[in-house]
Design an enzyme around this catalytic site. Structure first.
Site, PDB file in Angstrom:
ATOM      1  N   CYS A  52       0.881  -1.115  -0.064  1.00  0.00           N
ATOM      2  CA  CYS A  52       0.043   0.071   0.030  1.00  0.00           C
ATOM      3  C   CYS A  52       0.763   1.322  -0.215  1.00  0.00           C
ATOM      4  CB  CYS A  52      -0.995   0.017   1.129  1.00  0.00           C
ATOM      5  SG  CYS A  52      -0.265  -0.090   2.800  1.00  0.00           S
TER       6      CYS A  52
ATOM      7  N   ASN B  38       2.318   1.364   4.425  1.00  0.00           N
ATOM      8  CA  ASN B  38       2.689  -0.068   4.978  1.00  0.00           C
ATOM      9  C   ASN B  38       2.351   0.154   6.523  1.00  0.00           C
ATOM     10  OD1 ASN B  38       5.408  -2.166   5.639  1.00  0.00           O
ATOM     11  ND2 ASN B  38       3.444  -2.827   5.177  1.00  0.00           N
TER      12      ASN B  38
ATOM     13  N   CYS C 178      -1.426   0.721   7.381  1.00  0.00           N
ATOM     14  CA  CYS C 178      -2.891   0.387   7.336  1.00  0.00           C
ATOM     15  C   CYS C 178      -3.441  -0.988   6.640  1.00  0.00           C
ATOM     16  CB  CYS C 178      -3.770   1.604   6.842  1.00  0.00           C
ATOM     17  SG  CYS C 178      -3.418   2.948   8.327  1.00  0.00           S
ATOM     18  N   ARG C 179      -3.509  -0.621   5.283  1.00  0.00           N
ATOM     19  CA  ARG C 179      -4.144  -1.726   4.430  1.00  0.00           C
ATOM     20  C   ARG C 179      -3.018  -2.904   4.425  1.00  0.00           C
ATOM     21  NH1 ARG C 179      -5.091   2.295  -0.270  1.00  0.00           N
ATOM     22  NH2 ARG C 179      -3.054   3.171   0.727  1.00  0.00           N
ATOM     23  N   SER C 180      -1.888  -2.772   3.925  1.00  0.00           N
ATOM     24  CA  SER C 180      -0.995  -3.849   3.597  1.00  0.00           C
ATOM     25  C   SER C 180      -0.343  -4.710   4.748  1.00  0.00           C
ATOM     26  CB  SER C 180       0.174  -3.494   2.703  1.00  0.00           C
ATOM     27  OG  SER C 180       1.092  -2.611   3.502  1.00  0.00           O
TER      28      SER C 180
ATOM     29  N   ASP D   1      -8.011   3.833   0.922  1.00  0.00           N
ATOM     30  CA  ASP D   1      -7.135   4.164   2.035  1.00  0.00           C
ATOM     31  C   ASP D   1      -7.941   4.940   3.284  1.00  0.00           C
ATOM     32  OD1 ASP D   1      -5.434   5.529   3.370  1.00  0.00           O
ATOM     33  OD2 ASP D   1      -4.302   6.888   1.630  1.00  0.00           O
TER      34      ASP D   1
HETATM   35  P1  4NP Z   1      -1.834   2.858   4.369  1.00  0.00           P
HETATM   36  O1  4NP Z   1      -2.363   3.962   4.788  1.00  0.00           O
HETATM   37  O2  4NP Z   1      -1.359   3.233   2.967  1.00  0.00           O
HETATM   38  O3  4NP Z   1      -2.998   1.734   4.144  1.00  0.00           O
HETATM   39  O4  4NP Z   1      -0.665   2.272   5.221  1.00  0.00           O
HETATM   40  C1  4NP Z   1      -1.771   5.378   4.816  1.00  0.00           C
HETATM   41  C2  4NP Z   1      -0.822   5.424   5.828  1.00  0.00           C
HETATM   42  C3  4NP Z   1      -0.241   6.948   5.924  1.00  0.00           C
HETATM   43  C4  4NP Z   1      -0.490   7.828   4.749  1.00  0.00           C
HETATM   44  C5  4NP Z   1      -1.438   7.747   3.936  1.00  0.00           C
HETATM   45  C6  4NP Z   1      -2.110   6.392   4.007  1.00  0.00           C
HETATM   46  N1  4NP Z   1       0.078   9.118   4.840  1.00  0.00           N
HETATM   47  O5  4NP Z   1      -0.212  10.047   4.080  1.00  0.00           O
HETATM   48  O6  4NP Z   1       0.876   9.255   5.702  1.00  0.00           O
END
Ligand code: 4NP
Length: 160
Positions: free
Chosen positions: A9, A12, A14-16, A126
């Site tokens: 993602c 790294n 939340c989703r992945s 996201d």
């Molecule tokens: P992820 O979520 O891609 O599912 O880990 C996010 C985590 C952090 C951010 C965006 C999405 N950020 O903008 O910091």
């Protein structure tokens, strides 16, 4: 040699990592720990070294999953290291492919939702800037996609 899957993602956190931990749960249930190995990474370096997001972690624990991992950035050697690279959304997908300048590894890279069976959604949204519902939605989508993914990998490994 075990079959190796990398979930990717943006951050790294939340989703992945959720996909990795949910998939590991299903792999354990199926008794396939030695046959399938999972890892996760982010296309960005924003949260390198961090644990999974606290909101994501509590939502997962409430649903009976364990949550392990520390964020790292996707790197070129992952193309060689993994058999299957699963992007959570189309931006992740494009960002991964853009690192494959010689266009060697495209067949290994797929969208996570390609494996969903009960959701028509094409991307895992996201959840970072949204509310609790977003995290629950991610878990629902990932459980469904991971179930489809496990069937696909078992097929690839001729384990059915
Ligand atoms: P992820 O979520 O891609 O599912 O880990 C996010 C985590 C952090 C951010 C965006 C999405 N950020 O903008 O910091």
């Amino acid at each position: 040699m075990p079959y190796k899957i990398l979930f990717v993602c943006l951050g790294n956190i939340c989703r992945s990592p959720s996909a990795e931990n949910i998939m590991n749960h299903l792999i354990e249930e199926a008794g396939l720990n030695w046959q399938i190995i999972c890892d996760s990474a982010g296309t960005s370096s924003y949260h390198v070294g961090c644990s999974p997001d606290r909101r994501m972690t509590s939502a997962l624990i409430n649903r009976g999953f364990r949550v392990n991992g520390e964020a790292r950035q996707f790197e070129y050697s992952d193309f060689e290291e993994f058999d299957l690279i699963l992007a959570m959304d189309k931006e992740n997908y494009q960002n991964i492919l853009s690192l494959d300048r010689q266009q060697i590894y495209g067949d290994k890279v797929k969208l996570m939702c390609d494996f969903a069976q009960n959701y028509a959604t094409k991307e895992v949204p996201d959840p970072y800037y949204g509310g609790q519902k977003g995290f629950e939605n991610v878990i629902d989508l990932l459980i469904d996609s991971c179930q489809g993914l496990l069937m696909y990998v078992k097929n690839q490994l001729k384990l059915n």
